[in-house]
Design a protein around this motif. Structure first.
Motif, mmCIF file in Angstrom:
data_model
loop_
_atom_site.group_PDB
_atom_site.id
_atom_site.type_symbol
_atom_site.label_atom_id
_atom_site.label_comp_id
_atom_site.label_asym_id
_atom_site.label_seq_id
_atom_site.Cartn_x
_atom_site.Cartn_y
_atom_site.Cartn_z
ATOM 1 N N THR A 24 0.721 -1.098 -0.301
ATOM 2 C CA THR A 24 -0.308 0.088 0.081
ATOM 3 C C THR A 24 1.306 1.584 0.114
ATOM 4 O OG1 THR A 24 -1.767 -0.583 1.593
ATOM 5 C CG2 THR A 24 -1.570 1.329 1.079
ATOM 6 N N LEU A 25 1.736 1.813 1.024
ATOM 7 C CA LEU A 25 2.874 2.434 0.906
ATOM 8 C C LEU A 25 3.713 2.330 0.128
ATOM 9 C CD1 LEU A 25 3.673 2.426 4.478
ATOM 10 C CD2 LEU A 25 1.895 3.341 3.928
ATOM 11 N N SER A 49 2.297 2.013 -3.164
ATOM 12 C CA SER A 49 1.624 2.885 -4.621
ATOM 13 C C SER A 49 1.374 3.976 -4.008
ATOM 14 C CB SER A 49 0.182 1.840 -4.783
ATOM 15 O OG SER A 49 0.465 0.414 -4.817
ATOM 16 N N PHE A 50 1.068 4.687 -3.149
ATOM 17 C CA PHE A 50 1.395 5.605 -2.432
ATOM 18 C C PHE A 50 2.482 6.721 -2.532
ATOM 19 C CE2 PHE A 50 1.193 9.308 1.072
ATOM 20 C CZ PHE A 50 -0.412 9.625 0.600
ATOM 21 N N MET A 51 2.986 5.601 -2.442
ATOM 22 C CA MET A 51 4.482 7.086 -2.098
ATOM 23 C C MET A 51 5.771 6.872 -2.952
ATOM 24 S SD MET A 51 8.130 6.984 0.861
ATOM 25 C CE MET A 51 9.400 7.098 0.815
ATOM 26 N N TYR A 80 4.936 15.823 -4.652
ATOM 27 C CA TYR A 80 5.126 15.011 -4.159
ATOM 28 C C TYR A 80 5.371 14.005 -5.328
ATOM 29 C CZ TYR A 80 7.801 10.803 -2.573
ATOM 30 O OH TYR A 80 8.661 9.871 -2.478
ATOM 31 N N ALA A 88 5.226 7.619 -10.077
ATOM 32 C CA ALA A 88 3.361 7.214 -9.738
ATOM 33 C C ALA A 88 3.320 7.472 -8.179
ATOM 34 C CB ALA A 88 4.143 5.125 -9.815
ATOM 35 N N ALA A 89 3.742 8.161 -7.365
ATOM 36 C CA ALA A 89 2.770 8.335 -6.210
ATOM 37 C C ALA A 89 1.401 9.161 -6.166
ATOM 38 C CB ALA A 89 3.970 9.699 -5.364
ATOM 39 N N GLY A 90 0.989 8.332 -5.324
ATOM 40 C CA GLY A 90 -0.386 8.746 -5.463
ATOM 41 C C GLY A 90 -1.304 8.366 -6.019
ATOM 42 N N ASP A 91 -0.952 7.133 -6.374
ATOM 43 C CA ASP A 91 -1.529 6.099 -7.348
ATOM 44 C C ASP A 91 -2.598 5.221 -6.413
ATOM 45 O OD1 ASP A 91 -2.386 5.174 -9.290
ATOM 46 O OD2 ASP A 91 -0.758 4.889 -10.740
ATOM 47 N N ILE A 92 -3.554 5.425 -5.825
ATOM 48 C CA ILE A 92 -4.497 4.467 -4.799
ATOM 49 C C ILE A 92 -4.976 3.664 -5.248
ATOM 50 C CG2 ILE A 92 -3.122 6.151 -2.947
ATOM 51 C CD1 ILE A 92 -6.046 7.164 -2.935
ATOM 52 N N ILE A 120 -5.295 0.034 -4.560
ATOM 53 C CA ILE A 120 -4.651 -0.592 -3.184
ATOM 54 C C ILE A 120 -4.795 -1.776 -2.514
ATOM 55 C CG2 ILE A 120 -4.153 0.148 -0.537
ATOM 56 C CD1 ILE A 120 -2.800 2.979 -1.753
ATOM 57 N N LEU A 132 -2.829 5.890 5.146
ATOM 58 C CA LEU A 132 -2.157 6.799 4.583
ATOM 59 C C LEU A 132 -2.066 7.776 5.147
ATOM 60 C CD1 LEU A 132 -3.502 7.465 0.722
ATOM 61 C CD2 LEU A 132 -1.744 5.235 1.898
ATOM 62 N N PHE A 145 0.616 7.023 8.082
ATOM 63 C CA PHE A 145 2.180 7.369 7.345
ATOM 64 C C PHE A 145 2.904 8.239 6.933
ATOM 65 C CE2 PHE A 145 4.419 6.548 3.048
ATOM 66 C CZ PHE A 145 5.328 6.007 4.379
#
Lengths: 386, 386
Positions: free
Chosen positions: A309-310, A312-314, B211, B217-221, B224, B310, B313
């Motif tokens: 999960t992290l 994909s997000f970060m 960011y 690809a950051a933020g691609d939630i 998840i 998120l 984190f």
């Protein structure tokens, strides 16, 4: 001074090439530091043509104290100005005995190291605490496992006791910093450092800077929910990552496996020692006990779920696994890898290494020494002191 | 120029107070911009004592094109130098018809706006795409819903067609930027912007800077995993967030509820129109249909689960919910809030507002116009162009 710390002796001309301040200001600043005894002249440098420049280096008497407080341990290292260790000591200590007892003990240990001649005075202290920290104020904030520590003036207490500047941060942030400065993550832009010890936490670094979030709580992943109908956690919620894995959960599951006959190897150890830890699980797994291998795999799977999960997000550049349970080795690592590489977006995992900490148990003290030196040298580890 | 954009006309003296470049360099730079026709002298400023300073303002002919490409829409806004809208147009378009068809249509629409006199030449174009983007190269990278777009030279194609600089970014990053520049998140340090449209994505801003992560690809939630044994997703994995919620999932679930008799209101609409969308669910929920309320609540719950993770984190300062499904309103918002406030760490949620986008459907074009202006003015939205 950070340049001298990381490169060893340099000539004044080399320093002038590498810093962005005007040369006259640099030279005046160097003279000031020589006068203050923090920088020494170390003879002439090799000629580059023209007038010969003087080599300068950090004074050999510079000393930093790096303190890594864990849930159940105190680790201290005294370093010189270049962050090379001069002396170290470690002992078991319960963070729940409160700030007065624990910080008194830290000061006693430091005093002992002074008496043994490892330093005469400290230039700065860096300390990592196992909970959220207000970096600006130098105090722990609502730390879940540190009863009695909330808003205790850790920075000011140590600063008064040792008459030097002190910097306080979260232990995992400090480990991440250590790993990026002198470990496996040296050239990494966006680092996700995961500590698996008694509990589980993470530290994030962007371009060499610790990311702390709005309230200093960033990276606190131990209480992320992995199953909505999972077991109750010490925090009162259900199915948190720490309810499944980490030193505490693994000791609990190992004890259950010993008692109900699933693992004869653990049962023998439990009878012999009266209690089991993650180390026992690791050793029995290495000895071929299939239940122990499964316990490690299941834990790695849960950690992998959260990390997927992290990621994909970060979209980090590297994940480094550290903390005591990283001693469980490649069974753990391969399970984490397989879940993350399967579950996260291909674009985010394409160039993503997932590796073990290079500094191991020293990551915390290396990071704490670095923070101390940045405080003393006025370096740039924290552009955004939030 | 960013100061003139955000503050309107200023005197040379006021400008000199607010920028950190030496006054002579600033004045020379202003003279250069006046000569180039980008800045105008606008008469004498109010006296501050001493010699009277001249007011300067952005030239009224400056024009930016802001393009927001969605999965099924093109939105364009022409703005002046201060980012105020001069003209706009929107139409339905399928991103899957490929980059040549879609970008040709964008150029046609822009051409039409030029013919109608909304601009004579563009100073810059900003464009948001519904997928991961390599910001540095100005190309989409492995975009899951944009067949045929992978590494297509979007930036260079538009730059050639319109003879101006072009900046390309991910649509959610662009919306987050818009919301932080002129929406509800104006003073927010660490912003988490969540777009719930056909799919679900997020954009992260730290100190006003997008960011992007290691590979953009950051933020691609949206992918998840929220349940390991959940329904299959279009990406091939199981139990992804988008398999549960978003416009596509909601239309699917609404159609099922209409067909199996759970929602008479949806059944009526399906019979009447032949297909259902999220808008139907929202309207039926507002009309008291309990199945529709439940569909929205269930979706909000899934989004809340991911956001709770998120938040622990990232510890953001604010969460803003935008995108088409934010039109579902307070039923959705209250469900998201209740899960996040219950599941995340208290320290991370103590001061965390979770609010709806203030710019609504305009967030994308506002952000795209801002990116275009920063490109033209040489501003600092991207310190780390990764």
């Amino acid at each position: 001074m950070s340049l001298l710390r990381d490169n060893g002796p340099l000539s004044r001309a080399q320093l002038a090439d590498r810093v962005e301040v005007p040369r006259p200001r640099l030279l005046a600043e160097l003279d000031r530091m020589v006068a203050a005894g923090r920088v020494l002249e170390a003879g002439p440098a090799a000629s580059r043509g023209g007038r010969r420049s003087t080599l300068v280096r950090l004074a050999p008497g510079l000393r930093f104290a790096a303190v890594d407080l864990g849930a159940s341990s105190i680790d201290i290292e005294i370093t010189d100005g270049g962050l090379d260790p001069v002396a170290s000591c470690s002992e078991v200590a319960d963070i729940r005995s409160g700030p007065v007892a624990v910080l008194d003990r830290v000061s006693e240990l430091l005093g002992g190291m002074r008496e043994r001649g490892h330093y005469t005075r400290l230039d700065a202290i860096g300390i990592g605490l196992p909970g959220p920290v207000s970096f600006r104020e130098g105090v722990p904030v609502s730390p879940p496992i540190m009863a009695g520590w909330n808003r205790y003036p850790v920075r000011d207490t140590l600063a008064r006791a040792h008459d030097c500047p002190v910097v306080v941060d979260n232990d995992v942030n400090v480990m991440a910093l250590g790993e990026q400065h002198s470990g496996v993550a040296r050239t990494v832009e966006h680092l996700l450092f995961v500590k698996i010890g008694s509990g589980i936490g993470s530290g994030v670094q962007h371009h060499g800077h610790i990311y702390r979030g709005a309230a200093g709580a960033a990276g606190d992943i131990g209480h992320i929910q992995v199953e909505s109908d999972g077991p109750v956690c010490s925090c009162g919620n259900f199915g948190c990552l720490e309810a499944y894995f980490g030193g505490t959960a693994l000791a609990r599951d190992a004890t259950a496996a010993a008692r109900d006959g699933r693992s004869p190897a653990l049962a023998d150890r439990l009878a012999e020692r009266g209690a089991l830890t993650a180390v026992d699980v690791g050793e029995c797994a290495a000895g071929g006990d299939s239940t122990c291998v499964t316990l490690i795999r299941d834990g790695g799977h849960r950690v992998g779920q959260v990390l997927a999960t992290l990621v994909s997000f970060m979209n980090p550049s590297m994940i480094v696994i550290g903390g005591g349970l990283s001693g469980l080795g490649y069974v753990l690592l391969s399970e984490i890898r397989s879940v993350v590489y399967k579950r996260s977006l291909p674009l985010a995992t394409g160039n993503l290494p997932i590796v073990m900490s290079e500094l191991g148990p020293r990551a915390g003290v290396v990071g704490a020494a670095l923070l101390a030196s940045e405080l003393a040298y006025g370096g740039g580890v924290w552009p955004h002191p939030s």
